[in-house]
Design an enzyme around this catalytic site. Structure first.
Site, PDB file in Angstrom:
ATOM      1  N   ASP A  27       0.867  -1.180   0.000  1.00 12.65           N
ATOM      2  CA  ASP A  27       0.000   0.000   0.000  1.00 12.65           C
ATOM      3  C   ASP A  27       0.904   1.229   0.000  1.00 12.65           C
ATOM      4  O   ASP A  27       2.109   1.137   0.223  1.00 12.65           O
ATOM      5  CB  ASP A  27      -0.888   0.004   1.257  1.00 12.65           C
ATOM      6  CG  ASP A  27      -1.754   1.257   1.351  1.00 12.65           C
ATOM      7  OD1 ASP A  27      -2.308   1.675   0.316  1.00 12.65           O
ATOM      8  OD2 ASP A  27      -1.853   1.836   2.447  1.00 12.65           O
ATOM      9  N   SER A  28       0.287   2.399  -0.207  1.00 11.19           N
ATOM     10  CA  SER A  28       1.042   3.639  -0.136  1.00 11.19           C
ATOM     11  C   SER A  28       1.506   3.934   1.298  1.00 11.19           C
ATOM     12  O   SER A  28       2.349   4.790   1.498  1.00 11.19           O
ATOM     13  CB  SER A  28       0.164   4.786  -0.631  1.00 11.19           C
ATOM     14  OG  SER A  28      -1.046   4.801   0.093  1.00 11.19           O
TER      15      SER A  28
ATOM     16  N   CYS B 115      -4.212  -1.230  -2.078  1.00 13.01           N
ATOM     17  CA  CYS B 115      -4.362   0.225  -2.188  1.00 13.01           C
ATOM     18  C   CYS B 115      -5.311   0.465  -3.353  1.00 13.01           C
ATOM     19  O   CYS B 115      -5.086  -0.043  -4.456  1.00 13.01           O
ATOM     20  CB  CYS B 115      -2.997   0.850  -2.474  1.00 13.01           C
ATOM     21  SG  CYS B 115      -3.055   2.610  -2.860  1.00 13.01           S
TER      22      CYS B 115
ATOM     23  N   GLU C  55      -4.704   9.327   9.439  1.00 11.21           N
ATOM     24  CA  GLU C  55      -3.276   9.242   9.783  1.00 11.21           C
ATOM     25  C   GLU C  55      -2.961  10.021  11.069  1.00 11.21           C
ATOM     26  O   GLU C  55      -2.053   9.678  11.796  1.00 11.21           O
ATOM     27  CB  GLU C  55      -2.424   9.802   8.637  1.00 11.21           C
ATOM     28  CG  GLU C  55      -2.600   9.031   7.362  1.00 11.21           C
ATOM     29  CD  GLU C  55      -1.380   8.223   6.943  1.00 11.21           C
ATOM     30  OE1 GLU C  55      -0.285   8.535   7.414  1.00 11.21           O
ATOM     31  OE2 GLU C  55      -1.559   7.280   6.149  1.00 11.21           O
TER      32      GLU C  55
ATOM     33  N   CYS D 291     -11.254   3.300  -0.311  1.00 10.37           N
ATOM     34  CA  CYS D 291      -9.921   3.745   0.091  1.00 10.37           C
ATOM     35  C   CYS D 291      -9.584   2.960   1.351  1.00 10.37           C
ATOM     36  O   CYS D 291     -10.435   2.815   2.244  1.00 10.37           O
ATOM     37  CB  CYS D 291      -9.930   5.241   0.380  1.00 10.37           C
ATOM     38  SG  CYS D 291      -8.392   5.830   1.113  1.00 10.37           S
TER      39      CYS D 291
ATOM     40  N   HIS E 265      -8.004   3.524   3.956  1.00  5.89           N
ATOM     41  CA  HIS E 265      -8.073   4.172   5.268  1.00  5.89           C
ATOM     42  C   HIS E 265      -9.510   4.246   5.832  1.00  5.89           C
ATOM     43  O   HIS E 265      -9.696   4.377   7.025  1.00  5.89           O
ATOM     44  CB  HIS E 265      -7.561   5.611   5.187  1.00  5.89           C
ATOM     45  CG  HIS E 265      -6.072   5.728   5.105  1.00  5.89           C
ATOM     46  ND1 HIS E 265      -5.334   5.202   4.078  1.00  5.89           N
ATOM     47  CD2 HIS E 265      -5.192   6.335   5.936  1.00  5.89           C
ATOM     48  CE1 HIS E 265      -4.060   5.481   4.271  1.00  5.89           C
ATOM     49  NE2 HIS E 265      -3.942   6.176   5.386  1.00  5.89           N
TER      50      HIS E 265
HETATM   51  N1  DGL Z   1      -4.071   3.712   0.182  1.00  4.84           N
HETATM   52  C1  DGL Z   1      -4.696   4.749  -0.569  1.00  4.84           C
HETATM   53  C2  DGL Z   1      -5.952   4.209  -1.252  1.00  4.84           C
HETATM   54  O1  DGL Z   1      -6.511   3.210  -0.855  1.00  4.84           O
HETATM   55  C3  DGL Z   1      -5.051   5.937   0.294  1.00  4.84           C
HETATM   56  C4  DGL Z   1      -3.886   6.745   0.732  1.00  4.84           C
HETATM   57  C5  DGL Z   1      -3.194   7.465  -0.381  1.00  4.84           C
HETATM   58  O2  DGL Z   1      -3.720   8.437  -0.958  1.00  4.84           O
HETATM   59  O3  DGL Z   1      -2.096   7.044  -0.706  1.00  4.84           O
HETATM   60  O4  DGL Z   1      -6.385   4.783  -2.206  1.00  4.84           O
END
Ligand code: DGL
Length: 279
Positions: A18-19, A81, A160, A192, A194
């Site tokens: 993931d990011s 992600c 976050e 998303c 998060h």
């Molecule tokens: N993990 C990203 C997503 O699911 C969210 C966080 C980001 O913008 O990197 O889209």
């Protein structure tokens, strides 16, 4: 393939990336549904967020991470992600010879199965919503469904910052979601990684007639089915003392560890920093 080699292959970990920390909500679900599997998680904490970056950049980052994960090596990849799944998965799928699963197709599938009135909402980053990919997948499954999308860029920093239950999050969520309240959706995809962490806030604002979809659940189920179908599932539980779950990040290992421990209750012993630009 020799039987011994096949067995060794089955015991390899699954690479999940993931990011940043959000993909841990997907890793958590994989841990629950496939408890024998080993996981190597990579969080691109130095380059988060992906949600506001271009398709080219996110695809380049995703390729680098996959190259790193394959050095472990891993037997399958989960793109945990939404933004990376939206931008990079179609291209990368064609390039690699191990199974790869994203979060969007499973989320779309679940929503289509769940909707009663054929009106589905999608919330996600600017990248995911702008790509229109949820709408595309949903319409492939059921062309008559109406999809209403809304980008919620402030949700990621709020999560976050740990503001999971906070008046500020309530206020921002009310503003974002008000557009989706009056349009009669009965299903809302949390598109998303998060967002499941602020599920209770989203649920309260949307009301009880709206079913929230967490694609993580269906992604883990799809992964499980795929491992079984391809004879790649690990039949052997982790041995005592073996590191079943390993975590790597591109920056800020300590901060990641703290955050991760609040999401995953298995105890994250350590997170190592990798110079991902080298891959
Ligand atoms: N993990 C990203 C997503 O699911 C969210 C966080 C980001 O913008 O990197 O889209």
């Amino acid at each position: 393939m020799e039987a011994a080699e096949r067995q060794k292959n089955r015991e390899l970990p699954i690479g999940v990336f993931d990011s940043g920390v959000g993909g841990l909500t997907v890793a958590r679900e994989i841990m629950r549904q496939t408890p024998n599997e080993k996981i190597v998680y990579f969080g691109d904490t130095a380059r988060v967020p992906y949600g506001s970056k271009s398709r080219e950049t996110v695809t380049r980052y995703s390729r680098q991470i996959i190259r790193f994960l394959r050095t472990i090596p891993v037997k399958a990849i989960v793109v945990a992600c939404n933004t990376a799944s939206a931008y990079a998965l179609d291209e990368i799928e064609k390039e690699i010879d191990i199974p790869i699963v994203g979060v969007i197709r499973p989320g779309a599938q679940m929503a289509v199965e769940g909707t009663r009135n054929g009106r589905i909402g999608v919330i996600g980053t600017e990248g995911t919503v702008g790509s229109g990919i949820y709408t595309t997948y949903i319409r492939q499954l059921r062309p008559d469904v109406e999809v209403l999308s809304k980008a919620c860029p402030l949700f990621v920093p709020l999560v976050e910052e740990g503001l999971w239950q906070d008046p500020v999050t309530d206020e921002i969520a009310t503003r974002y979601l008000s557009e989706l309240i009056d349009v009669g959706i009965d299903t809302l995809i949390m598109g998303c990684t998060h967002y499941p962490l602020i599920r209770s806030t989203i649920a309260r604002i949307m009301g009880e007639h709206v079913t929230l979809i967490n694609p993580a659940y269906e992604t883990a189920r799809e992964l499980k089915g795929m491992l079984l179908a391809q004879g790649l599932d690990n039949p052997t539980p982790a041995r005592l003392g073996e590191a079943q779950y390993r975590f790597f990040v591109s920056d800020g290992a300590q901060r990641f560890k703290q955050f991760a421990n609040s999401i995953i209750k298995y105890g994250i012993l350590s997170a190592k920093v990798v110079n991902i630009e080298e891959y």
